[in-house]
Motif scaffolding. Structure first.
Motif, PDB file in Angstrom:
ATOM      1  N   THR A   2       0.841  -1.210   0.000  1.00 17.05           N
ATOM      2  CA  THR A   2       0.000   0.000   0.000  1.00 17.05           C
ATOM      3  C   THR A   2       0.869   1.251   0.000  1.00 17.05           C
ATOM      4  OG1 THR A   2      -1.729  -1.167   1.147  1.00 17.05           O
ATOM      5  CG2 THR A   2      -1.791   1.223   1.259  1.00 17.05           C
ATOM      6  N   TYR A   3       0.506   2.172  -0.862  1.00 18.20           N
ATOM      7  CA  TYR A   3       1.339   3.350  -1.090  1.00 18.20           C
ATOM      8  C   TYR A   3       1.064   4.464  -0.071  1.00 18.20           C
ATOM      9  CZ  TYR A   3       3.484   6.994  -3.927  1.00 18.20           C
ATOM     10  OH  TYR A   3       4.247   8.014  -4.388  1.00 18.20           O
ATOM     11  N   GLU A  32      -3.459   2.713  -3.315  1.00 18.14           N
ATOM     12  CA  GLU A  32      -2.367   2.031  -4.030  1.00 18.14           C
ATOM     13  C   GLU A  32      -1.718   2.998  -5.014  1.00 18.14           C
ATOM     14  OE1 GLU A  32      -1.705  -0.926  -2.935  1.00 18.14           O
ATOM     15  OE2 GLU A  32      -3.545  -0.999  -1.735  1.00 18.14           O
ATOM     16  N   LYS A  33      -0.466   2.731  -5.341  1.00 18.64           N
ATOM     17  CA  LYS A  33       0.217   3.575  -6.317  1.00 18.64           C
ATOM     18  C   LYS A  33      -0.549   3.521  -7.648  1.00 18.64           C
ATOM     19  CE  LYS A  33       4.885   4.775  -7.681  1.00 18.64           C
ATOM     20  NZ  LYS A  33       5.009   6.021  -6.936  1.00 18.64           N
ATOM     21  N   GLY A  34      -0.798   4.668  -8.227  1.00 22.34           N
ATOM     22  CA  GLY A  34      -1.508   4.720  -9.493  1.00 22.34           C
ATOM     23  C   GLY A  34      -3.022   4.799  -9.353  1.00 22.34           C
ATOM     24  N   ASP A  68       4.346   6.188   1.212  1.00 19.79           N
ATOM     25  CA  ASP A  68       5.531   5.465   0.761  1.00 19.79           C
ATOM     26  C   ASP A  68       6.427   5.089   1.952  1.00 19.79           C
ATOM     27  OD1 ASP A  68       6.978   4.276  -1.175  1.00 19.79           O
ATOM     28  OD2 ASP A  68       7.918   6.099  -1.942  1.00 19.79           O
ATOM     29  N   GLN A  83       6.151  16.233  -2.482  1.00 16.41           N
ATOM     30  CA  GLN A  83       5.459  14.987  -2.828  1.00 16.41           C
ATOM     31  C   GLN A  83       4.031  15.216  -3.295  1.00 16.41           C
ATOM     32  OE1 GLN A  83       6.134  13.360   1.178  1.00 16.41           O
ATOM     33  NE2 GLN A  83       6.745  11.463   0.164  1.00 16.41           N
ATOM     34  N   GLU A 170       4.195  12.792  -6.127  1.00 19.89           N
ATOM     35  CA  GLU A 170       3.742  11.429  -5.845  1.00 19.89           C
ATOM     36  C   GLU A 170       2.220  11.394  -5.806  1.00 19.89           C
ATOM     37  OE1 GLU A 170       6.001   9.088  -3.836  1.00 19.89           O
ATOM     38  OE2 GLU A 170       7.758  10.378  -3.787  1.00 19.89           O
ATOM     39  N   LEU A 171       1.639  12.518  -5.372  1.00 24.06           N
ATOM     40  CA  LEU A 171       0.195  12.547  -5.172  1.00 24.06           C
ATOM     41  C   LEU A 171      -0.364  13.870  -5.688  1.00 24.06           C
ATOM     42  CD1 LEU A 171      -2.343  11.276  -3.809  1.00 24.06           C
ATOM     43  CD2 LEU A 171      -1.668  12.458  -1.719  1.00 24.06           C
ATOM     44  N   HIS A 201       1.841   8.397 -14.572  1.00 19.57           N
ATOM     45  CA  HIS A 201       1.544   7.353 -13.585  1.00 19.57           C
ATOM     46  C   HIS A 201       1.332   7.940 -12.197  1.00 19.57           C
ATOM     47  CE1 HIS A 201       2.851   4.677 -16.746  1.00 19.57           C
ATOM     48  NE2 HIS A 201       3.965   5.374 -16.824  1.00 19.57           N
ATOM     49  N   THR A 203      -0.656   9.167  -8.736  1.00 20.04           N
ATOM     50  CA  THR A 203      -1.708   8.745  -7.823  1.00 20.04           C
ATOM     51  C   THR A 203      -2.514  10.000  -7.530  1.00 20.04           C
ATOM     52  OG1 THR A 203      -0.142   7.185  -6.881  1.00 20.04           O
ATOM     53  CG2 THR A 203      -2.125   7.646  -5.586  1.00 20.04           C
TER      54      THR A 203
END
Ligand code: ATP
Ligand code: MG
Length: 257
Positions: A2-3, A32-34, A68, A83, A170-171, A201, A203
């Motif tokens: 789990t991201y 989850e990632k993505g 992460d 992030q 990342e997000l 890609h 999230t």
């Protein structure tokens, strides 16, 4: 693995009479990632508060946020900015009106990179920004020296979206980012959002009151009501849903006192 994990999050605010009420109540969510999660719920349900909690706009009353494998619960907003990127409903929040398109993009690009004393931008960077703008098909690549404040809301929102994702966060958090746009521009910005999220890609969590968009985009849909996640539809369940189902669901939630 789990991201992003939200564990038992509570956030209360105080009313004038000093009574506390829960804006977020016992929220747990694994991302989850993505994942591209659309978020719906009535006014005051806690949607923006949920995104604020992730971004670190305030500290939680209790609970944990892990991104992460890193516990970011105690990290202030500016330390999460590398992030986490956000786009808001108001196009003026994502861009600096008195700066040019080029200056805005250079600033966004530098964010998350090691601080450098060098001001401005390199030739390569300018070409890169131009390329990014050209992909919008709004002819903005020819207006690099225009102040962003003179552009239309849709043009600004397109730039805000590109700026928010230039440094590959990342997000990506989207809070009704198409709500102030006319229907045609809304379509354009939603398609752009979809492309950017897919190509990088990313999230993402996207709040919207536009139920067709909540259904059409993303691989997961959550429904908030009075600070709680009352539904969490996975990809398959989401595919089987119709706009009328969501509408009915929101109505019954309101009736349930
Ligand atoms: N800083 C704050 N101080 C006090 N109350 C707040 C604060 N931020 C949010 N709230 C309250 O928390 C509750 C949830 O607000 P939130 O903005 O998250 O709703 P929302 O689901 O985003 O609604 P909308 O669809 O209207 O944007 C509301 O009752 C709101 O008044
Ligand atoms: Mg909101």
């Amino acid at each position: 693995m789990t991201y992003i994990r939200l564990q038992d999050i509570d956030k209360t605010f105080y009313m004038k009479n000093d009574q506390a009420y829960y804006a977020l109540k016992n929220i747990s969510l694994n991302i989850e990632k993505g994942d591209f999660i659309t978020v719906i719920g009535g006014n005051g349900a806690g949607k923006s508060t949920l995104l604020n909690a992730l971004a670190g706009t305030f500290f939680l009353d209790s609970g944990k946020i892990i991104i992460d494998e890193q516990d970011v619960t105690q990290l202030p907003e500016h330390k999460r900015a590398k992030q986490i990127s956000r786009v808001f409903q108001d196009p003026s929040l994502g861009t600096a009106p008195r700066m040019t398109i080029l200056e805005n993009m250079a600033l966004a690009y530098r964010r998350g990179k090691k601080r450098t004393l060098k001001r401005g931008h390199s030739h390569d960077e300018k070409e890169f920004f131009k390329q990014q703008l050209a992909s919008l098909n709004l002819n903005l690549e020819t207006r690099l020296e225009s102040e962003v404040g003179v552009l239309s809301g849709g043009q600004r929102q397109a730039i805000a979206l590109i700026m928010a994702t230039l440094h590959s966060p990342e997000l990506l958090l989207l809070d009704e980012h198409t709500a102030a746009l006319d229907p045609k521009t809304q379509r354009m910005i939603m398609e752009l959002t979809h492309q950017i999220i897919k190509n990088n890609h990313l999230t993402s969590l996207m709040i919207t009151h536009h139920l067709p968009d909540a259904l059409h985009y993303g691989n997961r849909l959550i429904v908030l009501h009075r600070g709680e996640i009352v539904k969490d539809f996975n990809e398959e369940e989401k595919k089987a849903l119709h706009v009328t189902d969501l509408y009915e669901l929101l109505l019954t939630l309101d009736e349930r006192m």
